[in-house]
Design an enzyme around this catalytic site. Structure first.
Site, short mmCIF file in Angstrom:
data_model
loop_
_atom_site.label_atom_id
_atom_site.label_comp_id
_atom_site.label_asym_id
_atom_site.label_seq_id
_atom_site.Cartn_x
_atom_site.Cartn_y
_atom_site.Cartn_z
N SER A 1 0.86 -1.18 0.00
CA SER A 1 0.00 0.00 0.00
C SER A 1 0.90 1.23 0.00
CB SER A 1 -0.89 -0.02 1.25
OG SER A 1 -1.59 1.20 1.38
N LYS B 1 -1.16 -1.26 -4.43
CA LYS B 1 -2.30 -0.39 -4.12
C LYS B 1 -1.77 1.02 -3.91
CE LYS B 1 -4.64 0.25 0.37
NZ LYS B 1 -5.27 -0.46 1.49
N LYS C 1 -2.81 5.08 -2.83
CA LYS C 1 -3.81 5.94 -2.20
C LYS C 1 -4.21 7.02 -3.19
CE LYS C 1 -3.90 4.18 1.99
NZ LYS C 1 -5.11 3.66 2.62
N ASP D 1 -7.06 3.18 -3.25
CA ASP D 1 -7.80 3.31 -1.98
C ASP D 1 -8.05 4.79 -1.69
OD1 ASP D 1 -8.83 3.15 0.57
OD2 ASP D 1 -7.07 2.19 1.47
N GLU E 1 -10.98 0.75 -3.58
CA GLU E 1 -11.22 0.57 -2.14
C GLU E 1 -11.84 1.82 -1.51
OE1 GLU E 1 -7.83 -1.06 -0.13
OE2 GLU E 1 -8.50 -0.43 1.85
N ASP F 1 -13.54 -1.13 3.16
CA ASP F 1 -12.65 -1.20 4.32
C ASP F 1 -13.41 -0.58 5.50
OD1 ASP F 1 -10.71 -0.53 6.26
OD2 ASP F 1 -9.21 0.17 4.86
N LYS G 1 -9.67 -5.96 8.51
CA LYS G 1 -8.67 -5.59 9.52
C LYS G 1 -9.26 -6.04 10.85
CE LYS G 1 -7.12 -1.48 7.04
NZ LYS G 1 -7.31 -0.02 6.89
N GLY H 1 -3.78 -3.54 6.59
CA GLY H 1 -2.79 -3.20 7.59
C GLY H 1 -3.02 -1.79 8.09
O1 OSB Z 1 -6.97 2.32 4.44
O2 OSB Z 1 -5.87 0.53 4.36
C1 OSB Z 1 -5.99 1.68 4.78
C2 OSB Z 1 -2.89 2.70 6.82
C3 OSB Z 1 -3.48 3.44 7.83
C4 OSB Z 1 -4.83 3.64 7.80
C5 OSB Z 1 -5.62 3.09 6.78
C6 OSB Z 1 -5.05 2.31 5.79
C7 OSB Z 1 -3.65 2.14 5.79
C8 OSB Z 1 -2.92 1.42 4.75
C9 OSB Z 1 -1.54 0.92 5.11
O3 OSB Z 1 -3.32 1.29 3.61
C10 OSB Z 1 -1.38 -0.54 5.00
C11 OSB Z 1 -0.10 -0.99 5.67
O4 OSB Z 1 -0.11 -1.28 6.89
O5 OSB Z 1 0.92 -1.05 4.98
MG MG Z 2 -8.18 1.12 3.15
#
Ligand code: OSB
Ligand code: MG
Length: 362
Positions: free
Chosen positions: A131, A156, A158, A183, A208, A233, A257, A285
């Site tokens: 991510s 992935k 953001k 995402d 996402e 999510d 999660k 995560g």
């Molecule tokens: O939306 O998945 C998410 C990290 C913090 C809060 C929300 C998200 C995330 C990540 C990081 O996408 C995933 C990781 O732990 O590498």
């Molecule tokens: Mg997410």
């Protein structure tokens, strides 16, 4: 028996930017239970700011201290704890911290690694994706290229309003065939459907959490207008909501999660619901330390989880992790440890340097 909490503040190697803000330091609550010569651990996914979800470190500690700790005096199994905690509404991150502590404790009592304790049919390894936070497009392209060389099975990125179509278009110019997802962390609303429809042509494996977390109905409307599958999510906070989301066609994929859904039992239930509906799930995560990461890796190894998750190796996040042993990725795969429970312990000298608050709970 002794139950303690520690609040730690650990700098991340790279700060992580999402549509809801930038995370530069991991500020986590770590729970440690000592009973009958066994030490069990867990980690809350909450942050100091309730930006991803409605809980923060302060509310988690309050709920654990004032409402949940009383349920663990006799060291119940996670399922017994979940029944007792059902009278406390919401506060899933707090519940998950205790539920997972009991999962670690009981798997250690039984002398089993957590991944086998929660799923006797565990695959024995997790498929890993990455991510990537929001950054300059050229930096993101470079990161993707590095991640592919390291073996990650899915990329992935953001996105947020105004930082979406152009980014995805540039990524596809460089990497036409990779398994790619985006995402939005709830940044869009029903007014943005035209923009979101323009994302369709980039053939993402899923998009996402495009809309607000409460917005199951509009996710279902959006899903009908897109060919890209929707992954939820933030919206999916319980097995019942997962069932409803699939039922009204709000998503075809769920990012599970354990911290968001109240622990591992609910996580596995959601994975079963996804499978029963012919849909998909993977394990997300929250930039966890090696403690929280261990639970994610164990869950992501379940035979019920079919898509690569967001559980990168520890070295991507921290100079040195407070938990050992660390996880290493080979060919896009991470294996859970062989030891009992989560199979990791706290590295005391290092841990001590990062503690900013601590206290006894039982
Ligand atoms: O939306 O998945 C998410 C990290 C913090 C809060 C929300 C998200 C995330 C990540 C990081 O996408 C995933 C990781 O732990 O590498
Ligand atoms: Mg997410």
């Amino acid at each position: 028996m002794h139950l303690k909490y520690y609040k730690v503040d650990i700098p991340l190697i790279n700060s992580f930017r999402t549509s809801f803000g930038t995370i530069s330091n991991k500020k986590a609550l770590i729970f440690e239970l000592n009973a009958d010569g066994i030490t069990a651990l867990s980690e809350s996914v909450s942050d100091d700011v309730p930006a991803y979800g409605p809980e923060d470190n302060y509310t988690v500690l309050h709920i654990v201290k004032d409402h949940l700790v009383g349920f663990v005096r006799d060291l119940p199994t996670p399922d017994v704890f979940n029944r007792r905690a059902a009278g406390i509404r919401g506060n899933n991150m707090a519940k998950a911290s205790v539920e997972m502590l009991l999962h670690d404790y009981h798997s250690r009592v039984e002398g089993k690694p957590l991944h086998l304790f929660i799923d006797p049919e565990s695959r024995g390894y997790a498929n890993v994706g990455i991510s990537l936070g929001i950054d300059k497009t050229e930096k993101t392209i470079e990161r993707i290229s590095n991640a592919l060389h390291e073996g990650y099975k899915r990329i992935k990125v953001k996105i947020k309003k105004g930082y979406d179509v152009e980014l995805l278009s540039t990524i596809r110019d460089h990497f036409p065939d990779i398994e790619l997802s985006a995402d939005a962390n709830s940044d869009y609303s029903a007014k943005d459907f035209e923009t979101l429809k323009r994302i369709d042509r980039y053939e993402l494996v899923y998009l996402e959490q495009p809309l607000y977390s409460d917005d199951l109905v509009y996710h279902s409307k959006l899903a009908k207008e897109l060919s890209t599958p929707i992954c939820l999510d933030e919206s999916i906070t319980s097995p019942a909501i997962a069932e409803a989301a699939f039922d009204i066609g709000a998503c075809q994929v769920v990012n599970i999660k354990p911290g968001r859904v109240g622990g591992l039992t609910n996580s596995l239930e959601i994975a079963k619901i996804a499978r029963r509906n012919g849909y998909h799930c993977w394990v997300g995560g929250m930039l966890e330390t090696g403690i929280g990461r261990s639970f994610n890796v164990a869950l992501a190894s379940s035979h019920l989880v079919d898509y690569p998750g967001d559980t990168s190796p520890n070295s991507r996040y921290f100079e040195r992790d407070i938990a050992a042993p660390t996880y290493e990725m080979h060919d896009g795969i991470i294996k859970p440890h062989d030891g009992d429970g989560i199979g990791v312990h706290i590295v005391r000298d290092l841990f001590g340097k990062h503690i900013i608050e601590e206290g006894d709970l039982l």
